[in-house]
Each structure stands twice: as structure tokens, then as C-alpha cells.
Design an enzyme around this catalytic site. Structure first.
Site, mmCIF file in Angstrom:
data_model
loop_
_atom_site.group_PDB
_atom_site.id
_atom_site.type_symbol
_atom_site.label_atom_id
_atom_site.label_comp_id
_atom_site.label_asym_id
_atom_site.label_seq_id
_atom_site.Cartn_x
_atom_site.Cartn_y
_atom_site.Cartn_z
ATOM 1 N N GLU A 20 -9.708 -3.899 -6.449
ATOM 2 C CA GLU A 20 -9.271 -2.831 -5.415
ATOM 3 C C GLU A 20 -9.461 -1.644 -6.414
ATOM 4 O O GLU A 20 -9.015 -1.671 -7.760
ATOM 5 C CB GLU A 20 -8.096 -3.247 -4.727
ATOM 6 C CG GLU A 20 -6.869 -3.364 -5.563
ATOM 7 C CD GLU A 20 -5.708 -3.568 -4.593
ATOM 8 O OE1 GLU A 20 -5.327 -2.636 -3.993
ATOM 9 O OE2 GLU A 20 -5.169 -4.647 -4.325
ATOM 10 N N SER A 78 0.763 -1.395 -0.027
ATOM 11 C CA SER A 78 -0.204 0.069 0.083
ATOM 12 C C SER A 78 0.860 1.418 0.179
ATOM 13 O O SER A 78 1.621 1.507 -0.907
ATOM 14 C CB SER A 78 -0.925 0.035 1.208
ATOM 15 O OG SER A 78 -1.967 0.915 0.935
#
Length: 308
Positions: free
Chosen positions: A247, A152
Site C-alpha cells: 500500500e 486508515s
């Protein structure tokens, strides 16, 4: 590489995550990062097979995890944790460090608890990542001995660090592992729209940390040290990028992989069907995460052979 279908276990975890983030009481706090930032945990209990050394640095601290018996000192992994640049390190990343050690057959892992926003906006995280890298060089590791890894925000930070190293003529790492890297803080990719209703973690709202983040501060969100997507990847080492197909940050991985390949970089992009942001956090408990960690091990094995 694209996985063809989602496992039953993966679907169950995905639905549980979606249910949790849609809860009126805590869902908003999860999406905004507030819950992550306020998380309080007891000290991580170090498994008996490891040693964990605490290292104090100016303004932050680090943990160095190593195998207690027969550590592999050929290379070392610098792990940059996720958390949207607003969450400090947490115990899950020490579990990650243990998994990196396991799949790499004993490499030690350095995990800095770098400074985060809003108290410390850009460039604090990059400065601390750089200080961590320099610390490894001071311990006698060469650039070719260091593997950058991150998920991330940490994945984006790993790319930003590598960009900084290249542009300042410093020793480059031998490889990068990026799990669902956040590379575009302008949120301009196609998947921010196409996966808006699919993403169980950030979807169905504009009131989340990917749209409202304190890290950028007064900087330009298109600055490559903030959003590596807009940088130059020429001369980068081989990269493994893993991402989930549903995502919102899917484009962050796809576009970086495409751009880096066009600029002559070796890139393996693995898109896991039906998977959510940083699904590797399921450790070895679902097939997709287990396969992703095995893929990390194979990638590191290839790096070791190429450098050998």
C-alpha cells in the site's frame, strides 16, 4: 514482523480489488472517496449476542456495543473509523466492533460517527474523538481502561487524539491499535512512489483522496493533529501497527513506528506481505486478515496483563 508470502485467498481478493478500482465507471469514484461518501446502507442488524446502544452527542452520534451475557468491563475500546475523513461510519465498522469484542474476550466497543469533510474539516473529527473519549471518562472509565483503535484515517485520528491528551495533561489510554494508519497527509513517504503502481486501492493516479482531501481545510498539513507523523510520541502507550506491504501508505506506518521507538515507546509493527490498505476488512475470510485480528487479540491480552 513481516509475513513471508501472500496466501492464495489474499491474492484473489487483491486482484478483485485491483480490477474493481481500475474499472472506468466506478474506479475513479472509489479512489476519490466519492462512492464511499455516498454509500447508503440499511441499519446494521445487531447479532443476538450483542446489545447496541445509540448515544446522541452535540453534532454527532455514537454506538456502544456490548456483550449481552457476561460483558468484560475491565477495559473498553474506542474505535475511530476510517474513510479518509470524508466518509461517515458504515456497517463494516460495527462488524469491526463485534470482532474487537470477540478477540478481546468481551470488551465493549464505542464507535463514534464523527463529523467529516468537506462540510466539517479539521478539527471537527478530532473534536468529536475527544468528546467520545471524555464521554467514556464520564462513565467512570479511567484512561488506563481505554484502548484506542482505528484504521486508515481513524488510525491517524487515534494517534492525533493521544497526542492531544498528552499535551493537555489528560488521562492517557493504555494502548493503541492502528490498522494502516494515515499519519502523513503531505504524502511525503517513500512508499507513495515505490508502491504507486502496486497499490490496488490508491495506485496509478494522483486523483485520489490521499492527494486531494478536504479534511485539511485551512490547516497546515504538517500540524501533528492532522499528520501525527510530525508529532512527538514520547509518553505514548504501547502501540500495535498493522499495514500491508504494497500500500502507498506503508511509509505512514513504518516512519511512525521508527520515530516512536526512538522516543522510547513500545511498538509492534506488523507488515503483511502482498496486502492492501486495511486488508482486515476481509474479516476472517482470508488468512492474513484472520491472523491480523488474532494479533489484535494477543496485543489486548498483553495490555490486560500488564495493567492487571
Amino acid at each position: 514482523m513481516m509475513e513471508k508470502e501472500t496466501s492464495i485467498q489474499g491474492k484473489v481478493i487483491r486482484e478483485l480489488l485491483s480490477h474493481l478500482t481500475n474499472d472506468l465507471m466506478i474506479g475513479k469514484k472509489i479512489k476519490s472517496g466519492e462512492l464511499r461518501k455516498r454509500l447508503q446502507e440499511p441499519p446494521w442488524k445487531v447479532p443476538s449476542c450483542f446489545t447496541m446502544t445509540h448515544i446522541d452527542m452535540p453534532g454527532f452520534s455514537m454506538k456502544f456495543l456490548a456483550s449481552k451475557e457476561n460483558p468484560n468491563t475491565d477495559k473498553v475500546i474506542l474505535q475511530l473509523h476510517g474513510g479518509g475523513y470524508i466518509g461517515a461510519v458504515r456497517n463494516a465498522y460495527y462488524v469491526f466492533a463485534g470482532l474487537y469484542n470477540e478477540v478481546s474476550h468481551g470488551l465493549s466497543v464505542l464507535t463514534p460517527d464523527y463529523r467529516v469533510a468537506p462540510e466539517h474539516p479539521f478539527p471537527a473529527a478530532l473534536e468529536d474523538a475527544l468528546a467520545s473519549y471524555r464521554w467514556l471518562l464520564d462513565q467512570g472509565f479511567f484512561g488506563d481502561d481505554i484502548i484506542l483503535a482505528g484504521d486508515s484515517a481513524g488510525g491517524g485520528l487515534a494517534l492525533a487524539l493521544c497526542m492531544y491528551l498528552k499535551e493537555h495533561h489528560m488521562p492517557m489510554p493504555c494502548g493503541i491499535v492502528a490498522m494502516s494508519p494515515w499519519t502523513d497527509l503531505t504524502a511525503s513517504g517513500e512508499s507513495y512512489d515505490t508502491n504507486f503502481e502496486k497499490d490496488p486501492l490508491f495506485g496509478n493516479t494522483r486523483d485520489s483522496m490521499i492527494y486531494n482531501n478536504y479534511y485539511v481545510g485551512d490547516a497546515d498539513p504538517m500540524d501533528p493533529y492532522v499528520s501525527p507523523l510530525f508529532g512527538d510520541f514520547r509518553q505514548f502507550p504501547p502501540m500495535l501497527i498493522q499495514v500491508g506491504s504494497i500500500e502507498m501508505l506503508l511509509s505512514d506506518s513504518v516512519e511512525v513506528a521508527a520515530k516512536a521507538r526512538q522516543q522510547g515507546v513500545k511498538v509492534r509493527l506488523s507488515i503483511y506481505e502482498g496486502m492492501f490498505h486495511v486488508f482486515q476488512m476481509a474479516y476472517l475470510n482470508i488468512p492474513e486478515s484472520k491472523k491480523a485480528w488474532a494479533e489484535v487479540g494477543k496485543f489486548i491480552e498483553i495490555l490486560m496483563k500488564e495493567e492487571g
